[in-house]
Design a protein around this motif. Structure first.
Motif, PDB file in Angstrom:
ATOM      1  N   ALA A  27       1.053  -1.008  -0.403  1.00 45.93           N
ATOM      2  CA  ALA A  27      -0.175   0.351  -0.360  1.00 45.93           C
ATOM      3  C   ALA A  27       1.174   1.029  -0.690  1.00 45.93           C
ATOM      4  CB  ALA A  27      -1.080  -0.042   0.746  1.00 45.93           C
ATOM      5  N   CYS A  28       0.189   2.161  -0.611  1.00 43.50           N
ATOM      6  CA  CYS A  28       1.308   3.234  -0.721  1.00 43.50           C
ATOM      7  C   CYS A  28       0.016   4.670  -0.201  1.00 43.50           C
ATOM      8  CB  CYS A  28       1.593   4.303  -2.438  1.00 43.50           C
ATOM      9  SG  CYS A  28       2.024   5.358  -2.477  1.00 43.50           S
ATOM     10  N   ILE A  29      -0.158   5.525   0.567  1.00 42.23           N
ATOM     11  CA  ILE A  29      -0.977   5.742   1.215  1.00 42.23           C
ATOM     12  C   ILE A  29      -0.298   7.812   1.337  1.00 42.23           C
ATOM     13  CG2 ILE A  29      -2.126   7.225   3.310  1.00 42.23           C
ATOM     14  CD1 ILE A  29      -0.993   3.522   3.920  1.00 42.23           C
ATOM     15  N   PHE A  30      -0.920   8.436   0.872  1.00 39.83           N
ATOM     16  CA  PHE A  30      -0.121  10.247   0.023  1.00 39.83           C
ATOM     17  C   PHE A  30      -1.712  10.461   1.166  1.00 39.83           C
ATOM     18  CE2 PHE A  30      -0.699  13.440  -1.935  1.00 39.83           C
ATOM     19  CZ  PHE A  30       0.559  14.327  -2.295  1.00 39.83           C
ATOM     20  N   ASN A  31      -0.946  11.402   2.231  1.00 37.83           N
ATOM     21  CA  ASN A  31      -1.297  12.540   2.910  1.00 37.83           C
ATOM     22  C   ASN A  31      -0.400  14.220   3.123  1.00 37.83           C
ATOM     23  OD1 ASN A  31      -3.303  12.212   5.288  1.00 37.83           O
ATOM     24  ND2 ASN A  31      -1.043  12.325   6.739  1.00 37.83           N
ATOM     25  N   ILE A  32      -0.459  13.791   2.641  1.00 41.19           N
ATOM     26  CA  ILE A  32       0.599  15.063   2.213  1.00 41.19           C
ATOM     27  C   ILE A  32      -0.354  16.499   2.780  1.00 41.19           C
ATOM     28  CG2 ILE A  32       1.897  17.184   1.532  1.00 41.19           C
ATOM     29  CD1 ILE A  32       3.887  15.633   0.481  1.00 41.19           C
ATOM     30  N   ALA A  34       0.025  19.485  -2.946  1.00 41.06           N
ATOM     31  CA  ALA A  34      -1.302  18.393  -3.635  1.00 41.06           C
ATOM     32  C   ALA A  34      -1.213  17.925  -4.078  1.00 41.06           C
ATOM     33  CB  ALA A  34      -2.407  19.821  -2.411  1.00 41.06           C
ATOM     34  N   CYS A  35      -1.227  18.969  -5.309  1.00 42.42           N
ATOM     35  CA  CYS A  35      -1.886  18.544  -6.715  1.00 42.42           C
ATOM     36  C   CYS A  35      -0.423  16.844  -7.455  1.00 42.42           C
ATOM     37  CB  CYS A  35      -2.146  18.916  -7.575  1.00 42.42           C
ATOM     38  SG  CYS A  35      -3.008  18.314  -9.846  1.00 42.42           S
ATOM     39  N   TYR A  36       0.487  18.054  -8.012  1.00 46.09           N
ATOM     40  CA  TYR A  36       1.817  17.037  -8.767  1.00 46.09           C
ATOM     41  C   TYR A  36       1.869  16.330  -7.340  1.00 46.09           C
ATOM     42  CZ  TYR A  36       6.004  17.059 -10.979  1.00 46.09           C
ATOM     43  OH  TYR A  36       7.035  16.545 -11.226  1.00 46.09           O
ATOM     44  N   SER A  37       2.455  16.259  -6.282  1.00 46.51           N
ATOM     45  CA  SER A  37       3.361  15.266  -5.753  1.00 46.51           C
ATOM     46  C   SER A  37       2.149  14.029  -5.745  1.00 46.51           C
ATOM     47  CB  SER A  37       3.429  15.942  -4.354  1.00 46.51           C
ATOM     48  OG  SER A  37       2.724  16.332  -3.764  1.00 46.51           O
ATOM     49  N   GLY A  38       0.878  14.265  -5.541  1.00 47.89           N
ATOM     50  CA  GLY A  38      -0.046  13.113  -5.675  1.00 47.89           C
ATOM     51  C   GLY A  38       0.264  12.189  -6.848  1.00 47.89           C
TER      52      GLY A  38
END
Length: 181
Positions: free
Chosen positions: A84-89, A112-116
């Motif tokens: 699993a990869c959780i993007f929580n920035i 918020a967007c590009y790094s996601g």
């Protein structure tokens, strides 16, 4: 708890949501790779136990940099398959719209967007060949919509969170209420 041969990578493993996600997955036997802007602050499950900390690495990570995301997720996958990869920035800023500069907007967009996008794409590159894995994107917007739903009558089925918008007070730029479109 039985140790699993699987890793969970948390991008944005802060003190609140990210830290709690790490604890939950660690309790289920996953190895946690925790990344955040200031890696020294990253709390991984079992922080007080040096042995657990070695099994649950944490590090500084600038999620806006492709090579750092690729390296971070690659290291997690090399340790054990990335499950699993959780993007929580969190990229919340509190500027009235008229005071928001292009530079501020671009930085928030990068976080918020590009790094996601980078996190999702690189995680998928590791998971798709195995045909297994999960990618999750968390964020304040979800809680913002949930809070609005909790204080108003429930919307019609399938209306979705996207049907809510913010109303701005012209003189201050502060959010004052939620309304349905």
């Amino acid at each position: 708890m039985q140790k699993k041969n699987a890793t969970v990578a948390i991008i944005g493993a802060g003190d609140f949501i990210g830290g709690e996600i790490a604890k939950k997955f660690a309790a289920e036997g996953f190895t946690i790779f925790a990344g955040r802007r200031n890696g020294a602050k990253a709390r991984s499950a079992g922080e007080g136990d040096r042995g657990r900390r070695r099994r649950n690495p944490r590090r500084s990570l600038d999620a806006r940099k492709e090579e750092e995301i690729t390296s971070f997720l690659g290291d997690a996958d090399k340790h054990a398959p990335l499950e699993a990869c959780i993007f929580n920035i969190g990229a919340n800023v509190n500027f009235p719209i008229l005071d928001t500069t292009e530079r501020v907007f671009r930085k928030v967009w990068e976080m918020a967007c590009y790094s996601g996008f980078l996190a999702g794409r690189e995680a998928a590159r590791l998971m798709v060949p195995r045909g297994k894995g999960n990618i999750f994107f968390t964020g304040a917007t979800a809680s913002f919509c949930a809070a609005a739903a909790a204080t108003r009558p429930l919307p019609a089925p399938n209306s979705g969170c996207g049907r809510w918008r913010r109303r701005w007070r012209a003189n201050s730029g502060r959010r004052t209420s939620m309304s349905r479109i």
